[in-house]
Design a protein around this motif. Structure first.
Motif, PDB file in Angstrom:
ATOM      1  N   TYR A   7       0.664  -1.103   0.092  1.00 44.31           N
ATOM      2  CA  TYR A   7      -0.008   0.085  -0.113  1.00 44.31           C
ATOM      3  C   TYR A   7       0.781   1.385  -0.074  1.00 44.31           C
ATOM      4  CZ  TYR A   7      -4.088  -2.671   0.683  1.00 44.31           C
ATOM      5  OH  TYR A   7      -5.379  -3.542   0.753  1.00 44.31           O
ATOM      6  N   PHE A   8       1.903   1.140   0.729  1.00 44.52           N
ATOM      7  CA  PHE A   8       2.809   2.557   0.655  1.00 44.52           C
ATOM      8  C   PHE A   8       3.453   2.699  -0.596  1.00 44.52           C
ATOM      9  CE2 PHE A   8       3.522   1.712   5.821  1.00 44.52           C
ATOM     10  CZ  PHE A   8       2.569   2.776   5.942  1.00 44.52           C
ATOM     11  N   GLU A   9       4.049   1.527  -1.145  1.00 48.33           N
ATOM     12  CA  GLU A   9       4.565   1.680  -2.731  1.00 48.33           C
ATOM     13  C   GLU A   9       3.669   2.040  -3.481  1.00 48.33           C
ATOM     14  OE1 GLU A   9       6.133  -2.315  -2.964  1.00 48.33           O
ATOM     15  OE2 GLU A   9       8.143  -1.738  -2.087  1.00 48.33           O
ATOM     16  N   GLN A  10       2.254   1.742  -3.449  1.00 45.68           N
ATOM     17  CA  GLN A  10       1.189   2.224  -4.393  1.00 45.68           C
ATOM     18  C   GLN A  10       1.123   3.661  -4.030  1.00 45.68           C
ATOM     19  OE1 GLN A  10       0.255   0.978  -7.099  1.00 45.68           O
ATOM     20  NE2 GLN A  10      -1.762   2.656  -7.518  1.00 45.68           N
ATOM     21  N   SER A  11       1.010   4.191  -2.905  1.00 46.38           N
ATOM     22  CA  SER A  11       0.934   5.604  -2.628  1.00 46.38           C
ATOM     23  C   SER A  11       2.205   6.173  -3.104  1.00 46.38           C
ATOM     24  CB  SER A  11       0.754   5.770  -1.233  1.00 46.38           C
ATOM     25  OG  SER A  11       0.646   6.983  -0.722  1.00 46.38           O
ATOM     26  N   HIS A  12       3.038   5.534  -3.254  1.00 42.91           N
ATOM     27  CA  HIS A  12       4.554   6.476  -3.598  1.00 42.91           C
ATOM     28  C   HIS A  12       4.444   6.544  -5.062  1.00 42.91           C
ATOM     29  CE1 HIS A  12       8.666   6.584  -4.770  1.00 42.91           C
ATOM     30  NE2 HIS A  12       8.742   7.558  -3.525  1.00 42.91           N
ATOM     31  N   ARG A  13       3.850   5.438  -5.851  1.00 44.67           N
ATOM     32  CA  ARG A  13       3.693   5.354  -7.256  1.00 44.67           C
ATOM     33  C   ARG A  13       2.852   6.324  -7.645  1.00 44.67           C
ATOM     34  NH1 ARG A  13       4.401  -0.381  -6.683  1.00 44.67           N
ATOM     35  NH2 ARG A  13       2.337  -0.522  -6.441  1.00 44.67           N
ATOM     36  N   LEU A  14       1.575   6.557  -6.969  1.00 43.57           N
ATOM     37  CA  LEU A  14       0.776   7.341  -7.419  1.00 43.57           C
ATOM     38  C   LEU A  14       1.138   9.050  -7.132  1.00 43.57           C
ATOM     39  CD1 LEU A  14      -2.550   5.703  -6.142  1.00 43.57           C
ATOM     40  CD2 LEU A  14      -1.772   6.258  -8.569  1.00 43.57           C
ATOM     41  N   GLN A  15       1.895   9.077  -6.140  1.00 42.22           N
ATOM     42  CA  GLN A  15       2.455  10.538  -5.744  1.00 42.22           C
ATOM     43  C   GLN A  15       3.549  10.525  -4.817  1.00 42.22           C
ATOM     44  OE1 GLN A  15      -0.742  13.361  -4.677  1.00 42.22           O
ATOM     45  NE2 GLN A  15       0.651  14.737  -3.560  1.00 42.22           N
ATOM     46  N   PRO A  16       4.689  10.473  -5.248  1.00 44.59           N
ATOM     47  CA  PRO A  16       5.889  10.708  -4.258  1.00 44.59           C
ATOM     48  C   PRO A  16       5.642  11.719  -3.189  1.00 44.59           C
ATOM     49  CG  PRO A  16       6.658  10.166  -6.601  1.00 44.59           C
ATOM     50  CD  PRO A  16       5.151  10.587  -6.550  1.00 44.59           C
ATOM     51  N   GLY A  17       5.837  11.605  -1.820  1.00 42.80           N
ATOM     52  CA  GLY A  17       5.787  12.430  -0.955  1.00 42.80           C
ATOM     53  C   GLY A  17       6.623  12.123   0.069  1.00 42.80           C
TER      54      GLY A  17
ATOM     55  N   ARG B 198      16.012   9.422   2.771  1.00 40.60           N
ATOM     56  CA  ARG B 198      16.703  10.564   2.011  1.00 40.60           C
ATOM     57  C   ARG B 198      15.568  11.228   1.183  1.00 40.60           C
ATOM     58  NH1 ARG B 198      19.943   8.565  -2.612  1.00 40.60           N
ATOM     59  NH2 ARG B 198      17.863   8.795  -3.433  1.00 40.60           N
ATOM     60  N   ASP B 199      14.876  10.386   0.350  1.00 45.02           N
ATOM     61  CA  ASP B 199      13.946  10.953  -0.259  1.00 45.02           C
ATOM     62  C   ASP B 199      12.753  11.869   0.386  1.00 45.02           C
ATOM     63  OD1 ASP B 199      15.150   9.857  -2.599  1.00 45.02           O
ATOM     64  OD2 ASP B 199      13.464   8.566  -2.882  1.00 45.02           O
ATOM     65  N   ALA B 200      12.481  11.405   1.619  1.00 48.83           N
ATOM     66  CA  ALA B 200      11.597  12.115   2.446  1.00 48.83           C
ATOM     67  C   ALA B 200      12.189  13.444   2.846  1.00 48.83           C
ATOM     68  CB  ALA B 200      11.406  11.325   3.693  1.00 48.83           C
ATOM     69  N   LEU B 201      13.424  13.323   3.132  1.00 50.16           N
ATOM     70  CA  LEU B 201      14.149  14.726   3.398  1.00 50.16           C
ATOM     71  C   LEU B 201      14.181  15.552   2.260  1.00 50.16           C
ATOM     72  CD1 LEU B 201      17.174  13.482   5.709  1.00 50.16           C
ATOM     73  CD2 LEU B 201      15.051  14.731   6.396  1.00 50.16           C
ATOM     74  N   THR B 202      14.343  15.164   1.205  1.00 52.90           N
ATOM     75  CA  THR B 202      14.488  15.917  -0.168  1.00 52.90           C
ATOM     76  C   THR B 202      12.838  16.412  -0.458  1.00 52.90           C
ATOM     77  OG1 THR B 202      16.438  14.657  -0.863  1.00 52.90           O
ATOM     78  CG2 THR B 202      15.026  15.718  -2.422  1.00 52.90           C
ATOM     79  N   LEU B 203      11.784  15.630  -0.457  1.00 49.70           N
ATOM     80  CA  LEU B 203      10.690  15.988  -0.690  1.00 49.70           C
ATOM     81  C   LEU B 203       9.688  16.896   0.377  1.00 49.70           C
ATOM     82  CD1 LEU B 203       9.478  12.714  -2.292  1.00 49.70           C
ATOM     83  CD2 LEU B 203       9.863  14.924  -3.409  1.00 49.70           C
ATOM     84  N   ALA B 204      10.405  16.799   1.645  1.00 48.57           N
ATOM     85  CA  ALA B 204       9.759  17.634   2.845  1.00 48.57           C
ATOM     86  C   ALA B 204       9.894  19.009   2.430  1.00 48.57           C
ATOM     87  CB  ALA B 204      10.644  17.447   4.108  1.00 48.57           C
ATOM     88  N   PRO B 205       8.604  19.912   2.566  1.00 46.95           N
ATOM     89  CA  PRO B 205       8.514  21.058   2.506  1.00 46.95           C
ATOM     90  C   PRO B 205       9.250  22.019   3.382  1.00 46.95           C
ATOM     91  CG  PRO B 205       6.450  20.541   3.227  1.00 46.95           C
ATOM     92  CD  PRO B 205       7.425  19.280   3.241  1.00 46.95           C
ATOM     93  N   VAL B 206      10.566  22.012   3.225  1.00 44.55           N
ATOM     94  CA  VAL B 206      11.360  22.795   4.074  1.00 44.55           C
ATOM     95  C   VAL B 206      11.963  23.925   3.233  1.00 44.55           C
ATOM     96  CG1 VAL B 206      13.467  22.750   5.825  1.00 44.55           C
ATOM     97  CG2 VAL B 206      11.734  20.959   5.525  1.00 44.55           C
ATOM     98  N   GLU B 207      12.058  25.260   3.592  1.00 43.25           N
ATOM     99  CA  GLU B 207      12.699  26.148   2.998  1.00 43.25           C
ATOM    100  C   GLU B 207      13.880  26.488   3.627  1.00 43.25           C
ATOM    101  OE1 GLU B 207      10.353  29.846   2.089  1.00 43.25           O
ATOM    102  OE2 GLU B 207       8.382  28.480   1.996  1.00 43.25           O
TER     103      GLU B 207
END
Length: 176
Positions: A123-133, A158-167
């Motif tokens: 389920y997590f992988e399907q969510s990631h395929r639909l919209q990585p976040g 690493r991707d989580a840190l990259t995709l996190a909305p941090v300015e």
């Protein structure tokens, strides 16, 4: 204003907040209580005050009258007395909402709560395929790390840190 009022109830402590929260919700005009935004705030507040039963009822009632992906996401935060039934309920939502990443994030969390690790991962992988976040990457990283798949976990984290909305401010970096 009403959203702020509901949020402020949570700060009073769980027991006092539950009573105040219900009272404030009832004071909101009926038409505004149908608002998806206010319903989400109310459900988040119910969860924060540990009124999981009322949060679950509100989410299920609202979802029957009109789909809200953010309420589906919140459903995973509800600590149900019957997590297997809760997972089955959310799985039924897939019929009409197969392309909703928030639904699959919810399903992954509910599967994990039921200790169905393979299903949670799917389920997590399907969510990631639909919209990585960032959120789903963090969940995948956490699950894979616990299963000993450290390299794959590190990539997702690493991707989580990259995709996190941090300015971050622009700073010079050392050259390699």
């Amino acid at each position: 204003v009403y959203a702020e009022l509901l949020d402020s109830c949570v700060e009073r402590g769980p027991t006092a907040a539950q009573n105040t929260l219900h009272q404030e919700w009832q004071r909101i005009p009926a038409e505004l209580r149908k608002s998806p935004e206010l319903t989400r705030v109310y459900c988040r507040s119910l969860i924060a005050t540990r009124d999981h039963s009322e949060a679950e009822s509100m989410i299920l009632r609202t979802q029957r009258h009109g789909w809200d992906p953010q309420l589906a996401r919140l459903y995973a935060y509800v600590e149900s007395d019957d997590p297997a039934r809760q997972l089955a309920t959310a799985e039924d939502w897939r019929g009409d909402h197969r392309d909703e990443p928030e639904l699959y994030l919810c399903l992954g969390r509910l599967a994990a709560r039921n200790r169905l690790w393979g299903k949670a991962r799917e389920y997590f992988e399907q969510s990631h395929r639909l919209q990585p976040g960032a959120e789903v990457c963090a969940e995948l990283g956490r699950l894979l790390a616990a299963q000993g798949e450290h390299e794959a976990a590190a990539i997702y984290l690493r991707d989580a840190l990259t995709l996190a909305p941090v300015e971050l401010p622009e700073l010079p970096l050392p050259s390699s």
